[in-house]
Design an enzyme around this catalytic site. Structure first.
Site, PDB file in Angstrom:
ATOM      1  CE1 TYR A  53      -3.433  -2.541   0.050  1.00 28.35           C
ATOM      2  CE2 TYR A  53      -4.029  -1.876   2.263  1.00 28.35           C
ATOM      3  CZ  TYR A  53      -4.272  -2.641   1.147  1.00 28.35           C
ATOM      4  OH  TYR A  53      -5.346  -3.487   1.134  1.00 28.35           O
ATOM      5  N   GLY A  54       0.266   2.326  -0.551  1.00 36.44           N
ATOM      6  CA  GLY A  54       0.882   3.637  -0.514  1.00 36.44           C
ATOM      7  C   GLY A  54       1.565   4.030  -1.795  1.00 36.44           C
TER       8      GLY A  54
END
Length: 334
Positions: A53-54
């Site tokens: 994620y991110g």
């Protein structure tokens, strides 16, 4: 905030949990602390993240840093939780593609141990509360994956195990293996589930209810369609299917009805959609990908909305036949 027991773990998690898939985009890295602080102020103690994620290109949007320039969501989360880590239940995951090497993915003992260590460093913690197998791995025996999770629990690096995007037969098989080999069994499953996308209700939800596992739905507002019809005008970049764009007319029609009923009942569509999902069997908490403190405060109110039986029935009847479950092969983002 309301709380529920997470499977057989004995721990209580907020019925609204905060998702971090878009951290670094919305909120930006500079505003992450503020959103985490607001979550804690609202009583949200359950935060969901993953090793991929991110910095995933599918979440690119105008004005935000490019994927290659963004920090991992786990790192942003760890920094925001300094001094407050023990106030939250952190869930993270592995199996997605994290590099260019042929072994930079999957659920092998080698990869899981490497990713747990990476997540611990990023999160600035010495333990992970809930660790998910992000997707099924057809190349690794489930026995091996569960055995390494059991080792990590005994080492104190993770507390509990979950399965994400696994069909009911694999969840059931995992429970059988854990029982047969005296391993720590999964306590929760994560799956896409909302008022429109109800494939989980065919087999997964009944299995979880039968065996005492909690369901933690992601995409509870179906890409924003069940929150606000203004999503139809959203300007996004990247994989529009993943962002929830290109909704078919049948789904838009359901959302329009939800909007009408919500206003008749004195609520907002996001409140009604989340409250309906929280009323479903085995659902303990729903993951909202709020981008601002205001949005998070609004979504958090759904935990206190109590729908009447007739209202729940009216919403349930909007989609009569859940679609067939299609598990992912493990080579894509959540």
């Amino acid at each position: 905030m309301q709380y529920a027991i997470l499977g057989s773990s004995g721990i209580r998690v907020s019925r609204i949990s905060l998702g971090t898939a878009t951290f670094g985009v919305a909120p930006t890295a500079e505003h992450t602390d503020r959103l985490i602080g607001e979550a804690l102020n609202l009583g949200i103690n359950f935060i969901d993240t993953a090793d991929v994620y991110g910095n995933m290109p599918v979440f690119d949007r105008p004005g935000a840093p490019a994927a290659a320039d963004r920090e991992p969501a786990e790192r942003l989360l760890g920094r925001a939780l300094r001094g407050r880590r023990d106030e939250v239940v952190i869930a993270t995951k592995s199996s997605g593609i994290v590099g260019h090497g042929v072994n930079d993915r999957g659920l092998s003992r080698r990869h899981i141990i490497r990713q747990v260590e990476t997540s611990l460093r990023r999160l600035e913690t010495d333990y992970i509360d809930l660790y998910y197998a992000h997707d099924p791995d057809p190349d690794t025996p489930l026995e091996q994956t569960l055995a390494v999770y059991d080792d990590l629990i005994r080492q104190g690096k993770i507390r509990y195990v979950g399965l994400s995007n696994h069909p009911a037969w694999q969840v059931t098989r995992a429970l059988w293996i854990a029982d047969d080999r005296r391993l720590n069994a999964p306590v929760a499953v994560q799956v896409k589930y909302n008022l429109i996308d109800r494939a989980a209700e065919r087999e997964l939800a009944p299995a979880c209810a039968q065996f005492g596992l909690s369901i933690i739905p992601y995409a509870p507002l179906h890409g924003g369609l069940l929150a606000d019809l203004g999503v139809l005008k959203r300007d996004v970049v990247g994989d529009q299917r993943f962002q929830g764009m290109g909704f078919p007319e049948s789904e838009i029609a359901v959302a329009r009805t939800v909007e009408r009923l919500s206003h008749e009942w004195g609520h907002q569509p996001y409140q009604v959609s989340l409250a309906w999902l929280l009323s479903r069997p085995a659902v303990a908490s729903v993951i909202v990908g709020a981008e601002t403190p205001d949005e998070l405060r609004a979504n958090a109110t759904a935990a206190d909305v109590q729908l009447e039986p007739a209202q729940r029935d009216a919403l349930t009847a909007l989609v009569n036949e859940p679609a067939a479950f299609e598990h992912r092969a493990g080579d894509g983002p959540e």
